[in-house]
Design a protein around this motif. Sequence first.
Motif, PDB file in Angstrom:
ATOM      1  N   THR A 213     -20.112  -0.065   1.428  1.00 35.57           N
ATOM      2  CA  THR A 213     -19.133  -1.073   1.008  1.00 35.57           C
ATOM      3  C   THR A 213     -18.699  -1.980   2.161  1.00 35.57           C
ATOM      4  O   THR A 213     -18.256  -3.107   1.952  1.00 35.57           O
ATOM      5  CB  THR A 213     -17.866  -0.375   0.443  1.00 35.57           C
ATOM      6  OG1 THR A 213     -18.274   0.663  -0.442  1.00 35.57           O
ATOM      7  CG2 THR A 213     -16.978  -1.329  -0.328  1.00 35.57           C
ATOM      8  N   PHE A 214     -18.811  -1.464   3.396  1.00 38.95           N
ATOM      9  CA  PHE A 214     -18.263  -2.194   4.550  1.00 38.95           C
ATOM     10  C   PHE A 214     -18.901  -3.580   4.687  1.00 38.95           C
ATOM     11  O   PHE A 214     -18.226  -4.594   4.739  1.00 38.95           O
ATOM     12  CB  PHE A 214     -18.455  -1.367   5.832  1.00 38.95           C
ATOM     13  CG  PHE A 214     -17.670  -1.886   6.995  1.00 38.95           C
ATOM     14  CD1 PHE A 214     -16.429  -1.356   7.292  1.00 38.95           C
ATOM     15  CD2 PHE A 214     -18.154  -2.913   7.792  1.00 38.95           C
ATOM     16  CE1 PHE A 214     -15.675  -1.842   8.369  1.00 38.95           C
ATOM     17  CE2 PHE A 214     -17.424  -3.408   8.862  1.00 38.95           C
ATOM     18  CZ  PHE A 214     -16.180  -2.873   9.157  1.00 38.95           C
TER      19      PHE A 214
ATOM     20  N   VAL B 297       2.272   0.949  -5.828  1.00 40.24           N
ATOM     21  CA  VAL B 297       2.286   0.011  -6.956  1.00 40.24           C
ATOM     22  C   VAL B 297       2.240   0.799  -8.263  1.00 40.24           C
ATOM     23  O   VAL B 297       1.416   1.707  -8.430  1.00 40.24           O
ATOM     24  CB  VAL B 297       1.073  -0.953  -6.862  1.00 40.24           C
ATOM     25  CG1 VAL B 297       0.976  -1.845  -8.096  1.00 40.24           C
ATOM     26  CG2 VAL B 297       1.147  -1.779  -5.592  1.00 40.24           C
TER      27      VAL B 297
ATOM     28  N   LYS C 124      -1.407   3.455   6.491  1.00 42.11           N
ATOM     29  CA  LYS C 124      -2.617   3.030   7.204  1.00 42.11           C
ATOM     30  C   LYS C 124      -2.509   3.300   8.710  1.00 42.11           C
ATOM     31  O   LYS C 124      -2.977   2.521   9.537  1.00 42.11           O
ATOM     32  CB  LYS C 124      -2.947   1.542   6.960  1.00 42.11           C
ATOM     33  CG  LYS C 124      -2.991   1.104   5.515  1.00 42.11           C
ATOM     34  CD  LYS C 124      -3.788   1.983   4.605  1.00 42.11           C
ATOM     35  CE  LYS C 124      -5.244   1.841   4.588  1.00 42.11           C
ATOM     36  NZ  LYS C 124      -5.891   2.780   3.633  1.00 42.11           N
TER      37      LYS C 124
ATOM     38  N   CYS D  86     -19.737   3.143   8.679  1.00 46.07           N
ATOM     39  CA  CYS D  86     -20.914   2.673   9.398  1.00 46.07           C
ATOM     40  C   CYS D  86     -21.524   1.511   8.640  1.00 46.07           C
ATOM     41  O   CYS D  86     -21.433   1.451   7.411  1.00 46.07           O
ATOM     42  CB  CYS D  86     -21.947   3.782   9.552  1.00 46.07           C
ATOM     43  SG  CYS D  86     -21.529   4.906  10.881  1.00 46.07           S
TER      44      CYS D  86
ATOM     45  N   THR E  12     -13.984  -1.806  -3.796  1.00 44.24           N
ATOM     46  CA  THR E  12     -14.664  -0.948  -4.767  1.00 44.24           C
ATOM     47  C   THR E  12     -14.194  -1.298  -6.182  1.00 44.24           C
ATOM     48  O   THR E  12     -14.986  -1.334  -7.127  1.00 44.24           O
ATOM     49  CB  THR E  12     -14.367   0.532  -4.436  1.00 44.24           C
ATOM     50  OG1 THR E  12     -14.919   0.806  -3.140  1.00 44.24           O
ATOM     51  CG2 THR E  12     -14.988   1.469  -5.452  1.00 44.24           C
TER      52      THR E  12
ATOM     53  N   ASP F 245       0.851  -1.201   0.000  1.00 42.14           N
ATOM     54  CA  ASP F 245       0.000   0.000   0.000  1.00 42.14           C
ATOM     55  C   ASP F 245       0.880   1.241   0.000  1.00 42.14           C
ATOM     56  O   ASP F 245       1.927   1.269   0.656  1.00 42.14           O
ATOM     57  CB  ASP F 245      -0.939   0.020   1.216  1.00 42.14           C
ATOM     58  CG  ASP F 245      -2.176   0.882   0.944  1.00 42.14           C
ATOM     59  OD1 ASP F 245      -3.271   0.313   0.817  1.00 42.14           O
ATOM     60  OD2 ASP F 245      -2.026   2.112   0.823  1.00 42.14           O
TER      61      ASP F 245
HETATM   62  C1  LIG Z   1     -14.427   9.006   4.036  1.00 40.67           C
HETATM   63  C2  LIG Z   1     -15.148   7.749   3.631  1.00 40.67           C
HETATM   64  C3  LIG Z   1     -16.188   7.275   4.404  1.00 40.67           C
HETATM   65  C4  LIG Z   1     -16.858   6.103   4.043  1.00 40.67           C
HETATM   66  N1  LIG Z   1     -17.889   5.657   4.837  1.00 40.67           N
HETATM   67  C5  LIG Z   1     -18.487   4.496   4.535  1.00 40.67           C
HETATM   68  C6  LIG Z   1     -19.476   3.955   5.412  1.00 40.67           C
HETATM   69  O1  LIG Z   1     -19.876   4.570   6.384  1.00 40.67           O
HETATM   70  N2  LIG Z   1     -19.989   2.747   5.123  1.00 40.67           N
HETATM   71  C7  LIG Z   1     -19.615   2.026   4.012  1.00 40.67           C
HETATM   72  O2  LIG Z   1     -20.098   0.910   3.833  1.00 40.67           O
HETATM   73  N3  LIG Z   1     -18.718   2.531   3.156  1.00 40.67           N
HETATM   74  C8  LIG Z   1     -18.143   3.738   3.384  1.00 40.67           C
HETATM   75  N4  LIG Z   1     -17.181   4.227   2.532  1.00 40.67           N
HETATM   76  C9  LIG Z   1     -16.960   3.515   1.262  1.00 40.67           C
HETATM   77  C10 LIG Z   1     -15.999   2.335   1.358  1.00 40.67           C
HETATM   78  O3  LIG Z   1     -16.331   1.532   2.463  1.00 40.67           O
HETATM   79  C11 LIG Z   1     -14.566   2.739   1.483  1.00 40.67           C
HETATM   80  O4  LIG Z   1     -14.193   3.535   0.412  1.00 40.67           O
HETATM   81  C12 LIG Z   1     -13.646   1.511   1.574  1.00 40.67           C
HETATM   82  O5  LIG Z   1     -12.441   1.926   2.134  1.00 40.67           O
HETATM   83  C13 LIG Z   1     -13.442   0.815   0.239  1.00 40.67           C
HETATM   84  O6  LIG Z   1     -12.615  -0.296   0.434  1.00 40.67           O
HETATM   85  P1  LIG Z   1     -11.544  -0.728  -0.630  1.00 40.67           P
HETATM   86  O7  LIG Z   1     -10.748  -1.799  -0.030  1.00 40.67           O
HETATM   87  O8  LIG Z   1     -12.170  -0.941  -1.944  1.00 40.67           O
HETATM   88  O9  LIG Z   1     -10.660   0.583  -0.838  1.00 40.67           O
HETATM   89  P2  LIG Z   1      -9.680   1.267   0.191  1.00 40.67           P
HETATM   90  O10 LIG Z   1     -10.059   0.993   1.587  1.00 40.67           O
HETATM   91  O11 LIG Z   1      -9.598   2.695  -0.236  1.00 40.67           O
HETATM   92  O12 LIG Z   1      -8.298   0.539  -0.116  1.00 40.67           O
HETATM   93  C14 LIG Z   1      -7.579   0.719  -1.291  1.00 40.67           C
HETATM   94  C15 LIG Z   1      -6.132   0.926  -0.896  1.00 40.67           C
HETATM   95  O13 LIG Z   1      -5.348   1.050  -2.077  1.00 40.67           O
HETATM   96  C16 LIG Z   1      -4.297   1.938  -1.778  1.00 40.67           C
HETATM   97  N5  LIG Z   1      -3.738   2.396  -3.037  1.00 40.67           N
HETATM   98  C17 LIG Z   1      -4.321   3.150  -3.989  1.00 40.67           C
HETATM   99  N6  LIG Z   1      -3.492   3.325  -5.033  1.00 40.67           N
HETATM  100  C18 LIG Z   1      -2.346   2.652  -4.732  1.00 40.67           C
HETATM  101  C19 LIG Z   1      -1.123   2.421  -5.408  1.00 40.67           C
HETATM  102  N7  LIG Z   1      -0.893   2.890  -6.640  1.00 40.67           N
HETATM  103  N8  LIG Z   1      -0.187   1.676  -4.793  1.00 40.67           N
HETATM  104  C20 LIG Z   1      -0.389   1.152  -3.562  1.00 40.67           C
HETATM  105  N9  LIG Z   1      -1.519   1.335  -2.874  1.00 40.67           N
HETATM  106  C21 LIG Z   1      -2.502   2.058  -3.451  1.00 40.67           C
HETATM  107  C22 LIG Z   1      -4.931   3.007  -0.918  1.00 40.67           C
HETATM  108  O14 LIG Z   1      -3.975   3.687  -0.138  1.00 40.67           O
HETATM  109  C23 LIG Z   1      -5.903   2.181  -0.077  1.00 40.67           C
HETATM  110  O15 LIG Z   1      -5.345   1.829   1.168  1.00 40.67           O
HETATM  111  C24 LIG Z   1     -16.495   5.403   2.855  1.00 40.67           C
HETATM  112  C25 LIG Z   1     -15.463   5.903   2.079  1.00 40.67           C
HETATM  113  C26 LIG Z   1     -14.796   7.064   2.452  1.00 40.67           C
HETATM  114  C27 LIG Z   1     -13.704   7.576   1.557  1.00 40.67           C
END
Ligand SMILES: Cc1cc2nc3c(=O)[nH]c(=O)nc-3n(C[C@H](O)[C@H](O)[C@H](O)COP(=O)(O)OP(=O)(O)OC[C@H]3O[C@@H](n4cnc5c(N)ncnc54)[C@H](O)[C@@H]3O)c2cc1C
Length: 387
Positions: free
Chosen positions: A281-282, A116, A41, A49, A269, A37
Motif C-alpha cells: 500500500t505504501f 470518529v 500516532k 517496505c 486501504t 485519529d
Molecule cells: C504491521 C503492518 C505492516 C505493513 N507493512 C507494509 C509494507 O511493508 N508495505 C506496504 O506497502 N504496506 C504495508 N502494510 C499495509 C499498509 O501500508 C498499511 O496498512 C497502511 O497503514 C494503510 O494505510 P491507511 O492510511 O489506509 O490506513 P492506516 O495507516 O491504518 O490509517 C488509518 C487510521 O485510521 C485510524 N482509525 C481507525 N478507526 C478510527 C476511528 N473510528 N476514529 C478515528 N480514527 C480511526 C487508525 O488509528 C489509523 O491511524 C502494512 C500494514 C501493517 C498493519
Amino acid sequence: MKHFNYIFTGSGLAALMTVYKMAQSGAFKDKTILLLDENSKKTNDRTWCFWNIQKGNWEPAISKKWDSALFANADFTRDLDLEPYQYNMVQGLDFYNQVFEFILNEKNISYVNQKVTDINELDNHVFVATEKETYTCVTVFNSIYNKAQIENQTKYPVLQQHFIGWFIKSKEPVFNPDQATFMDFSVEQKGNTRFMYVLPTSTTEALLEYTLFSHDLLAKEEYEQEIEKYIRKLGIHNFEIIEKEQGSIPMTCYPFWKKTTNRVLNIGTAGGWTKASTGYTFKNSDKKSTQLVAFLQEGKDLRQFHKKTKFWFYDLLLLDILNRHNELGASIFSAMFKKGNPTLIFKFLDEETSYLEDLQVILKCPKRLFIKALVRSIRYIYTSKTT
Ligand SMILES: Cc1cc2nc3c(=O)[nH]c(=O)nc-3n(C[C@H](O)[C@H](O)[C@H](O)COP(=O)(O)OP(=O)(O)OC[C@H]3O[C@@H](n4cnc5c(N)ncnc54)[C@H](O)[C@@H]3O)c2cc1C
C-alpha cells in the motif's frame, strides 16, 4: 460547531501522505484542515517496505535499503538483483514524526486525537462526530476501513495478507544484511499460500514475518510456532524478541470508488489504494496522494478522481485463482520469479508496464490457470455492469 474545509477521518499512512503534500504544495494555505485519529500516532506500530528508483519524500524516514532480494521455495533459491530499484524500510514512527514535524508548523492544519463515530453527508456540508465533539466540513477524506462492508459482499473475492512479525536479535551471526528475503515458500504450505519474509538489518538482527495470502486468520500461536521453526532452521539457538508486529491487509478488487460522492472520498486501504494482488500500500498511497493533491487544485468533482486501469483486471485474475485454489500461490509466484526479470516484475507491480511487458510477466505464470480465470473474470465484469 467548528467548521473546516477538509477533515481527514483517520490519520494514518494515506491521510498523512496527502496532508504532507498539500502543505508542501503551498496551494492550500487558505483552507482549514483537521486530522482526526483515535490513535496518537506516537508508537512504532508498523514497518513499511517499498521499492523505488529515485529518492522521494520519505528518504528521511528510511532506515535501511537493500539492493538484492532472495526468492526461495522448497526446490530452488534465486538471488534477485534489484537494480535500478532499491527495497526500502520505513519504521512507522519515523514516518509519523517526519510528517507531524512538518505539517503541525502550518497554522491551517490541526490534529485531534479523537475516535470518529459518525460521518454524515448533508446537502451543503458533511457532519463528522467523534466521541467528544462534532464538526462540519466541505470535504471528508476517510481512511477508516469498513471491514464488514467488504467482507459481506460475495461478488469480488476478498483474501487477506496476514502475518505476525518478530524483530529479533540473535547471538549467532546468520543474517546477510545486504539481502532481504522477499518470499521464502520453503515453509509448509498446508493448503494455503504461506511464506516467510525476512528483513535483516545486521548479521544478528532481522524482522521475520510468517505471512499468508489466504481467507482465514490463524491462531496467534500458529504464526509464532512457524517463526520459531524458521529461526531454528537458520541455525539460531539464542535470540531475544525486540519487537512484534502483526497485520491483516485486505486483498480485493472490490470497486471502492463506487462509494465516492462529491463530498466524501475514501482513501488508503478504505479507498482501494492497497494493491489487490500483493497487499502493498505504501508505494500506491505515495502515488495516489500526489495525484489527489494535484486533482484537488483543479477543483473537479471527487467522483472523477478514480481511473480504472488494466491492472485492476490483472489483479482480479490472480485473486480469482488464489480464492479458488489457495494452495497454488507458491507455484504461481515461483513460476514468475524463477526466470522472470525482477526489474520488470517490480515495474509490473508498480502498474507502469506496457502491454508487451505485461505479457512477458504474465506468460511466465501457469497459462491454463490464467485462461480459466480470464473467462471467469470477464463474467465478473459483465455481471458488475448489469447489476
Ligand atoms: C504491521 C503492518 C505492516 C505493513 N507493512 C507494509 C509494507 O511493508 N508495505 C506496504 O506497502 N504496506 C504495508 N502494510 C499495509 C499498509 O501500508 C498499511 O496498512 C497502511 O497503514 C494503510 O494505510 P491507511 O492510511 O489506509 O490506513 P492506516 O495507516 O491504518 O490509517 C488509518 C487510521 O485510521 C485510524 N482509525 C481507525 N478507526 C478510527 C476511528 N473510528 N476514529 C478515528 N480514527 C480511526 C487508525 O488509528 C489509523 O491511524 C502494512 C500494514 C501493517 C498493519
